[in-house]
Design a protein around this motif. Sequence first.
Motif, PDB file in Angstrom:
ATOM      1  N   LYS A 126       0.840  -1.200   0.000  1.00  0.00           N
ATOM      2  CA  LYS A 126       0.000   0.000   0.000  1.00  0.00           C
ATOM      3  C   LYS A 126       0.878   1.253   0.000  1.00  0.00           C
ATOM      4  CE  LYS A 126      -3.874  -2.184   2.460  1.00  0.00           C
ATOM      5  NZ  LYS A 126      -3.299  -3.546   2.402  1.00  0.00           N
ATOM      6  N   PHE A 127       0.484   2.254  -0.767  1.00  0.00           N
ATOM      7  CA  PHE A 127       1.206   3.521  -0.874  1.00  0.00           C
ATOM      8  C   PHE A 127       0.248   4.670  -0.562  1.00  0.00           C
ATOM      9  CE2 PHE A 127       2.989   0.442  -3.796  1.00  0.00           C
ATOM     10  CZ  PHE A 127       4.342   0.496  -3.519  1.00  0.00           C
ATOM     11  N   THR A 128       0.750   5.686   0.124  1.00  0.00           N
ATOM     12  CA  THR A 128      -0.049   6.862   0.466  1.00  0.00           C
ATOM     13  C   THR A 128       0.647   8.110  -0.067  1.00  0.00           C
ATOM     14  OG1 THR A 128      -0.868   5.797   2.491  1.00  0.00           O
ATOM     15  CG2 THR A 128      -1.086   8.200   2.333  1.00  0.00           C
ATOM     16  N   LEU A 129      -0.082   8.900  -0.857  1.00  0.00           N
ATOM     17  CA  LEU A 129       0.461  10.122  -1.438  1.00  0.00           C
ATOM     18  C   LEU A 129      -0.229  11.336  -0.828  1.00  0.00           C
ATOM     19  CD1 LEU A 129       0.281   7.820  -3.934  1.00  0.00           C
ATOM     20  CD2 LEU A 129       1.451   9.681  -5.138  1.00  0.00           C
ATOM     21  N   THR A 130       0.575  12.303  -0.377  1.00  0.00           N
ATOM     22  CA  THR A 130       0.067  13.550   0.195  1.00  0.00           C
ATOM     23  C   THR A 130       0.812  14.722  -0.438  1.00  0.00           C
ATOM     24  OG1 THR A 130       1.645  13.355   2.033  1.00  0.00           O
ATOM     25  CG2 THR A 130      -0.560  12.469   2.398  1.00  0.00           C
ATOM     26  N   GLU A 131       0.481  15.951   0.003  1.00  0.00           N
ATOM     27  CA  GLU A 131       1.082  17.170  -0.559  1.00  0.00           C
ATOM     28  C   GLU A 131       0.945  17.149  -2.082  1.00  0.00           C
ATOM     29  OE1 GLU A 131       5.005  17.984   0.972  1.00  0.00           O
ATOM     30  OE2 GLU A 131       4.563  16.917   2.831  1.00  0.00           O
ATOM     31  N   LEU A 132      -0.257  16.875  -2.534  1.00  0.00           N
ATOM     32  CA  LEU A 132      -0.507  16.618  -3.950  1.00  0.00           C
ATOM     33  C   LEU A 132      -0.334  17.840  -4.843  1.00  0.00           C
ATOM     34  CD1 LEU A 132      -3.744  14.445  -3.540  1.00  0.00           C
ATOM     35  CD2 LEU A 132      -1.373  13.658  -3.719  1.00  0.00           C
ATOM     36  N   TYR A 133      -0.537  19.039  -4.300  1.00  0.00           N
ATOM     37  CA  TYR A 133      -0.565  20.229  -5.150  1.00  0.00           C
ATOM     38  C   TYR A 133       0.588  21.187  -4.851  1.00  0.00           C
ATOM     39  CZ  TYR A 133      -5.136  18.126  -5.499  1.00  0.00           C
ATOM     40  OH  TYR A 133      -6.151  17.216  -5.666  1.00  0.00           O
ATOM     41  N   SER A 134       1.700  20.630  -4.394  1.00  0.00           N
ATOM     42  CA  SER A 134       2.866  21.459  -4.111  1.00  0.00           C
ATOM     43  C   SER A 134       3.467  22.039  -5.391  1.00  0.00           C
ATOM     44  CB  SER A 134       3.924  20.651  -3.358  1.00  0.00           C
ATOM     45  OG  SER A 134       4.239  19.475  -4.081  1.00  0.00           O
ATOM     46  N   ASP A 135       3.250  21.367  -6.522  1.00  0.00           N
ATOM     47  CA  ASP A 135       3.775  21.832  -7.803  1.00  0.00           C
ATOM     48  C   ASP A 135       2.665  22.277  -8.757  1.00  0.00           C
ATOM     49  OD1 ASP A 135       6.432  21.331  -7.094  1.00  0.00           O
ATOM     50  OD2 ASP A 135       6.289  19.242  -7.707  1.00  0.00           O
ATOM     51  N   TYR A 136       1.642  21.431  -8.910  1.00  0.00           N
ATOM     52  CA  TYR A 136       0.579  21.702  -9.881  1.00  0.00           C
ATOM     53  C   TYR A 136      -0.783  21.402  -9.255  1.00  0.00           C
ATOM     54  CZ  TYR A 136       4.797  20.792 -12.604  1.00  0.00           C
ATOM     55  OH  TYR A 136       6.079  20.780 -13.053  1.00  0.00           O
ATOM     56  N   GLU A 137      -1.812  22.121  -9.737  1.00  0.00           N
ATOM     57  CA  GLU A 137      -3.161  21.902  -9.239  1.00  0.00           C
ATOM     58  C   GLU A 137      -3.883  20.807 -10.019  1.00  0.00           C
ATOM     59  OE1 GLU A 137      -5.215  25.603  -9.193  1.00  0.00           O
ATOM     60  OE2 GLU A 137      -4.175  26.314  -7.386  1.00  0.00           O
ATOM     61  N   LYS A 138      -3.362  20.471 -11.177  1.00  0.00           N
ATOM     62  CA  LYS A 138      -3.953  19.400 -11.974  1.00  0.00           C
ATOM     63  C   LYS A 138      -2.831  18.649 -12.681  1.00  0.00           C
ATOM     64  CE  LYS A 138      -7.491  18.445 -15.485  1.00  0.00           C
ATOM     65  NZ  LYS A 138      -8.524  19.028 -16.377  1.00  0.00           N
ATOM     66  N   TRP A 139      -2.793  17.329 -12.488  1.00  0.00           N
ATOM     67  CA  TRP A 139      -1.747  16.516 -13.096  1.00  0.00           C
ATOM     68  C   TRP A 139      -2.192  15.057 -13.122  1.00  0.00           C
ATOM     69  CZ3 TRP A 139       0.616  13.018  -9.553  1.00  0.00           C
ATOM     70  CH2 TRP A 139       0.377  13.293  -8.205  1.00  0.00           C
ATOM     71  N   THR A 140      -1.354  14.189 -13.698  1.00  0.00           N
ATOM     72  CA  THR A 140      -1.685  12.761 -13.809  1.00  0.00           C
ATOM     73  C   THR A 140      -0.687  11.929 -13.024  1.00  0.00           C
ATOM     74  OG1 THR A 140      -2.680  13.029 -15.996  1.00  0.00           O
ATOM     75  CG2 THR A 140      -1.967  10.815 -15.392  1.00  0.00           C
ATOM     76  N   LEU A 141      -1.207  11.043 -12.196  1.00  0.00           N
ATOM     77  CA  LEU A 141      -0.363  10.105 -11.461  1.00  0.00           C
ATOM     78  C   LEU A 141      -0.129   8.871 -12.318  1.00  0.00           C
ATOM     79  CD1 LEU A 141       1.023   9.018  -8.871  1.00  0.00           C
ATOM     80  CD2 LEU A 141      -1.227   8.151  -8.158  1.00  0.00           C
ATOM     81  N   ASN A 142       1.136   8.580 -12.589  1.00  0.00           N
ATOM     82  CA  ASN A 142       1.510   7.391 -13.353  1.00  0.00           C
ATOM     83  C   ASN A 142       2.206   6.402 -12.423  1.00  0.00           C
ATOM     84  OD1 ASN A 142       4.129   6.126 -14.957  1.00  0.00           O
ATOM     85  ND2 ASN A 142       2.211   5.936 -16.092  1.00  0.00           N
ATOM     86  N   GLY A 143       1.801   5.137 -12.513  1.00  0.00           N
ATOM     87  CA  GLY A 143       2.429   4.086 -11.722  1.00  0.00           C
ATOM     88  C   GLY A 143       2.895   2.951 -12.610  1.00  0.00           C
ATOM     89  N   GLN A 144       4.069   2.375 -12.284  1.00  0.00           N
ATOM     90  CA  GLN A 144       4.617   1.270 -13.062  1.00  0.00           C
ATOM     91  C   GLN A 144       5.213   0.223 -12.128  1.00  0.00           C
ATOM     92  OE1 GLN A 144       6.983   2.244 -16.557  1.00  0.00           O
ATOM     93  NE2 GLN A 144       6.261   4.358 -16.509  1.00  0.00           N
ATOM     94  N   THR A 145       5.229  -1.037 -12.573  1.00  0.00           N
ATOM     95  CA  THR A 145       5.783  -2.136 -11.794  1.00  0.00           C
ATOM     96  C   THR A 145       6.281  -3.227 -12.729  1.00  0.00           C
ATOM     97  OG1 THR A 145       5.338  -3.768 -10.033  1.00  0.00           O
ATOM     98  CG2 THR A 145       3.562  -3.319 -11.590  1.00  0.00           C
ATOM     99  N   ASN A 146       7.189  -4.051 -12.208  1.00  0.00           N
ATOM    100  CA  ASN A 146       7.653  -5.230 -12.950  1.00  0.00           C
ATOM    101  C   ASN A 146       6.976  -6.513 -12.456  1.00  0.00           C
ATOM    102  OD1 ASN A 146       9.344  -3.868 -14.698  1.00  0.00           O
ATOM    103  ND2 ASN A 146      11.172  -4.148 -13.437  1.00  0.00           N
ATOM    104  N   LEU A 147       6.028  -6.375 -11.537  1.00  0.00           N
ATOM    105  CA  LEU A 147       5.243  -7.535 -11.122  1.00  0.00           C
ATOM    106  C   LEU A 147       4.363  -8.000 -12.280  1.00  0.00           C
ATOM    107  CD1 LEU A 147       4.061  -6.365  -7.575  1.00  0.00           C
ATOM    108  CD2 LEU A 147       5.922  -7.971  -8.082  1.00  0.00           C
ATOM    109  N   THR A 148       3.851  -9.215 -12.171  1.00  0.00           N
ATOM    110  CA  THR A 148       2.932  -9.739 -13.178  1.00  0.00           C
ATOM    111  C   THR A 148       1.549  -9.929 -12.546  1.00  0.00           C
ATOM    112  OG1 THR A 148       3.500 -12.048 -12.668  1.00  0.00           O
ATOM    113  CG2 THR A 148       4.831 -10.931 -14.345  1.00  0.00           C
ATOM    114  N   LYS A 149       0.528 -10.105 -13.403  1.00  0.00           N
ATOM    115  CA  LYS A 149      -0.856 -10.295 -12.943  1.00  0.00           C
ATOM    116  C   LYS A 149      -1.233  -9.181 -11.964  1.00  0.00           C
ATOM    117  CE  LYS A 149      -0.259 -15.318 -13.257  1.00  0.00           C
ATOM    118  NZ  LYS A 149      -0.279 -16.614 -12.510  1.00  0.00           N
TER     119      LYS A 149
END
Length: 263
Positions: free
Chosen positions: A49-72
């Motif tokens: 589990k991951f928790t993200l805060t301070e979301l707008y320290s840089d921009y008020e609108k943006w896209t969160l991208n996530g990547q992993t090398n896990l499968t399924k």
Amino acid sequence: MNLNRCSKLLTLLLATTLLVSAVAPAAAVSVSASDAPSKKQVGDEVNTKFTLTELYSDYEKWTLNGQTNLTKVTWTVTTFDQAGNRVNQKSYDGQSFNHSIDVSNDVNEVKVTLKGTVGEVGNFSYDAAGQKTTLAEFSQVRKGGSSQEIDAWQFRPYTEESQEARKAIEDAESAISDASSNGAGVSEAKSFVGNAISAFNAENFGNAVDLADKAKESANSSQKSSQQTQMLLYGGAGLLALVVVVGGFLWYRSQQDSYDKLR
């Protein structure tokens, strides 16, 4: 220092301070992880589990991208408002996802749950850094703009055979480190370890274990020999000291006997 020079110095310091303030980057998005493994066996399931805060320290609108090398893989993205109430929840399948973050949606915190399976290892490497793979990597993406990494986590995948070989090599390296002698035994042990690591990298784990065991045996034998030599040296030194004491005592007695005869 005259008044004119002092004024120029103060002006320069003020200008430098303003320049540093102008180029200093704003605080980045903050992210923390729970139950992120440092190593995991191939085929095992991972749930982090991951928790993200301070979301707008840089921009008020943006896209969160996530990547992993896990499968399924399944990502579950849940957003919360300032009061901690859930705003929205959405799931994504696959090794990457994109999720829009917008201050106008009253989103104050994002929780991401990552579920997946540890896939097969392409190339094994005894070097722990070279063996690691990506658990999760999050980036902040602007529309039509650049992508900036927020944070990333890695872990070391292993099989039962590779872990056994790694443990054997680590034990051999520890035995070499403990061996105080730099003689032929230690040199031989280091050579065996080098060959064991080569066998590990070639995925010949059984051979790696055999070579590591030989290295450990050579190192332990060298250490035992060194300890025996030290004991012999200590014993010889003790015997020499005893000879000196006894010899001194006998000399003293002979001097006393000679004195008594003169009397």
